[in-house]
Enzyme design. Sequence first.
Site, PDB file in Angstrom:
ATOM      1  N   GLY A  13       5.755  16.616  -1.054  1.00  0.00           N
ATOM      2  CA  GLY A  13       5.271  17.079   0.241  1.00  0.00           C
ATOM      3  C   GLY A  13       5.132  16.012   1.299  1.00  0.00           C
ATOM      4  O   GLY A  13       4.889  16.333   2.471  1.00  0.00           O
ATOM      5  N   MET A  16       9.327  11.655   5.090  1.00  0.00           N
ATOM      6  CA  MET A  16       9.903  10.324   5.212  1.00  0.00           C
ATOM      7  C   MET A  16      10.985  10.334   6.286  1.00  0.00           C
ATOM      8  O   MET A  16      11.819  11.232   6.304  1.00  0.00           O
ATOM      9  CB  MET A  16      10.519   9.898   3.871  1.00  0.00           C
ATOM     10  CG  MET A  16      11.139   8.507   3.864  1.00  0.00           C
ATOM     11  SD  MET A  16      11.927   8.093   2.279  1.00  0.00           S
ATOM     12  CE  MET A  16      13.498   8.979   2.456  1.00  0.00           C
ATOM     13  N   PRO A  17      10.990   9.363   7.187  1.00  0.00           N
ATOM     14  CA  PRO A  17      12.088   9.299   8.168  1.00  0.00           C
ATOM     15  C   PRO A  17      13.440   9.168   7.474  1.00  0.00           C
ATOM     16  O   PRO A  17      13.570   8.475   6.461  1.00  0.00           O
ATOM     17  CB  PRO A  17      11.751   8.040   8.979  1.00  0.00           C
ATOM     18  CG  PRO A  17      10.268   7.889   8.850  1.00  0.00           C
ATOM     19  CD  PRO A  17       9.958   8.340   7.449  1.00  0.00           C
ATOM     20  N   LEU A  21      14.875   0.746   8.830  1.00  0.00           N
ATOM     21  CA  LEU A  21      15.392  -0.625   8.854  1.00  0.00           C
ATOM     22  C   LEU A  21      15.285  -1.225   7.464  1.00  0.00           C
ATOM     23  O   LEU A  21      14.196  -1.279   6.882  1.00  0.00           O
ATOM     24  CB  LEU A  21      14.605  -1.491   9.838  1.00  0.00           C
ATOM     25  CG  LEU A  21      15.049  -2.966   9.895  1.00  0.00           C
ATOM     26  CD1 LEU A  21      16.365  -3.086  10.659  1.00  0.00           C
ATOM     27  CD2 LEU A  21      13.979  -3.846  10.536  1.00  0.00           C
ATOM     28  N   ASP A  47      11.995  -0.882   5.056  1.00  0.00           N
ATOM     29  CA  ASP A  47      12.250  -0.992   3.621  1.00  0.00           C
ATOM     30  C   ASP A  47      12.395  -2.456   3.239  1.00  0.00           C
ATOM     31  O   ASP A  47      13.270  -3.166   3.738  1.00  0.00           O
ATOM     32  CB  ASP A  47      13.539  -0.243   3.268  1.00  0.00           C
ATOM     33  CG  ASP A  47      13.893  -0.371   1.793  1.00  0.00           C
ATOM     34  OD1 ASP A  47      13.585   0.577   1.045  1.00  0.00           O
ATOM     35  OD2 ASP A  47      14.481  -1.396   1.395  1.00  0.00           O
ATOM     36  N   TYR A  52      13.076  -9.575  -2.136  1.00  0.00           N
ATOM     37  CA  TYR A  52      13.651 -10.062  -0.885  1.00  0.00           C
ATOM     38  C   TYR A  52      12.904 -11.273  -0.350  1.00  0.00           C
ATOM     39  O   TYR A  52      13.387 -11.958   0.557  1.00  0.00           O
ATOM     40  CB  TYR A  52      13.631  -8.969   0.192  1.00  0.00           C
ATOM     41  CG  TYR A  52      14.407  -7.723  -0.136  1.00  0.00           C
ATOM     42  CD1 TYR A  52      15.289  -7.664  -1.217  1.00  0.00           C
ATOM     43  CD2 TYR A  52      14.256  -6.583   0.643  1.00  0.00           C
ATOM     44  CE1 TYR A  52      15.979  -6.503  -1.504  1.00  0.00           C
ATOM     45  CE2 TYR A  52      14.952  -5.418   0.365  1.00  0.00           C
ATOM     46  CZ  TYR A  52      15.805  -5.382  -0.719  1.00  0.00           C
ATOM     47  OH  TYR A  52      16.485  -4.227  -0.985  1.00  0.00           O
ATOM     48  N   LYS A  77       9.514  -2.600  -3.336  1.00  0.00           N
ATOM     49  CA  LYS A  77      10.081  -2.355  -4.661  1.00  0.00           C
ATOM     50  C   LYS A  77       9.554  -3.368  -5.669  1.00  0.00           C
ATOM     51  O   LYS A  77       9.329  -4.540  -5.336  1.00  0.00           O
ATOM     52  CB  LYS A  77      11.616  -2.453  -4.617  1.00  0.00           C
ATOM     53  CG  LYS A  77      12.263  -1.595  -3.541  1.00  0.00           C
ATOM     54  CD  LYS A  77      13.772  -1.787  -3.509  1.00  0.00           C
ATOM     55  CE  LYS A  77      14.373  -1.177  -2.254  1.00  0.00           C
ATOM     56  NZ  LYS A  77      14.060  -1.952  -1.030  1.00  0.00           N
ATOM     57  N   HIS A 110      13.167  -1.324  -8.788  1.00  0.00           N
ATOM     58  CA  HIS A 110      14.334  -1.854  -8.085  1.00  0.00           C
ATOM     59  C   HIS A 110      15.650  -1.584  -8.808  1.00  0.00           C
ATOM     60  O   HIS A 110      16.674  -1.341  -8.164  1.00  0.00           O
ATOM     61  CB  HIS A 110      14.149  -3.362  -7.860  1.00  0.00           C
ATOM     62  CG  HIS A 110      14.859  -3.873  -6.659  1.00  0.00           C
ATOM     63  ND1 HIS A 110      14.349  -4.864  -5.848  1.00  0.00           N
ATOM     64  CD2 HIS A 110      16.042  -3.536  -6.107  1.00  0.00           C
ATOM     65  CE1 HIS A 110      15.200  -5.108  -4.862  1.00  0.00           C
ATOM     66  NE2 HIS A 110      16.229  -4.318  -5.004  1.00  0.00           N
TER      67      HIS A 110
END
Length: 297
Positions: A13, A16-17, A21, A47, A52, A77, A110
């Site tokens: 429910g 999320m766009p 980016l 994201d 990263y 992640k 991930h």
Amino acid sequence: MTTATPVITLNNGVTMPLLGLGVYLTPPDQAAAAVAAAVACGYRLIDTAAAYNNERQVGEGIRRSGIDRSAIFLTTKLWIADYGYDSALRAFEASLRRLGVDHVDLYLLHWPVPMRFDDTVAAYRAAIRLLEEGRVRAIGVSNFGPRHLEELIARTGVVPAVNQVELHPFFTQVELRRFHDRLGIVTQAWSPIGGVLRRRGEGGGGDVLDHPVVAGLARKYGKTPAQVVLRWHLEHGIAAIPKSVRPERIRENIDIFDFRLAPEEVAAIDALDRGVRAGRDPETADAADFSIRVEDD
């Protein structure tokens, strides 16, 4: 320019766009500015990932943007070196500290680790606990194939909300997308305009943006090839997270809501599929194969 990005409803429910980016390979000294620029022109999904090594700067960019944290859909992640139940919980807390937030909207595993799938399952159980505690709003995975998803769901009873995978017109993942649709999993594309190929310097035939079909549609609609490819994702209901550090390219990538591709144009891009992934094969993923070390707190 600010643009309202369409959203998709996840299987629990949460909305999320559809476009966000991505900051994979974004140097830490450029990440905060890229995030702030993205938010300024309408992005509401950012994201990142522990692997990263730019979570701190992503958090800084969100704060620098002046937009309330509640307006941002933030994904990070869990790195595979931290799989296992207790280690996953510790790694999540470290991500929160680096980001400077009290929750994340989407927490992903991930990669699957087929040779250590018990640890993969244990990490997902930790993510389920975080979801139940309200520390995350949705949970999912990245780079999982149908076999990995089936086993994960059978052993935990919880269907991931999202599977983030390599996906672009040269690698369309049709069967995986059908599998997702049957289970109510949202497909989210990393490398949505084929950057994984372009970074390898394959150029020409290796760059979907140079393909005559894409270039022709770009001319027809007065858009760039990248905008055409991103629009193709949206026509399929695929969420996408293009990456850039250049403000003009960040603005360009979100300027895709004022045109539509006709069904036959979508089909023409579908036909570019080569069925060959450019990224790592999830069946062989293991921490020892990646030269990645998550930064210390």
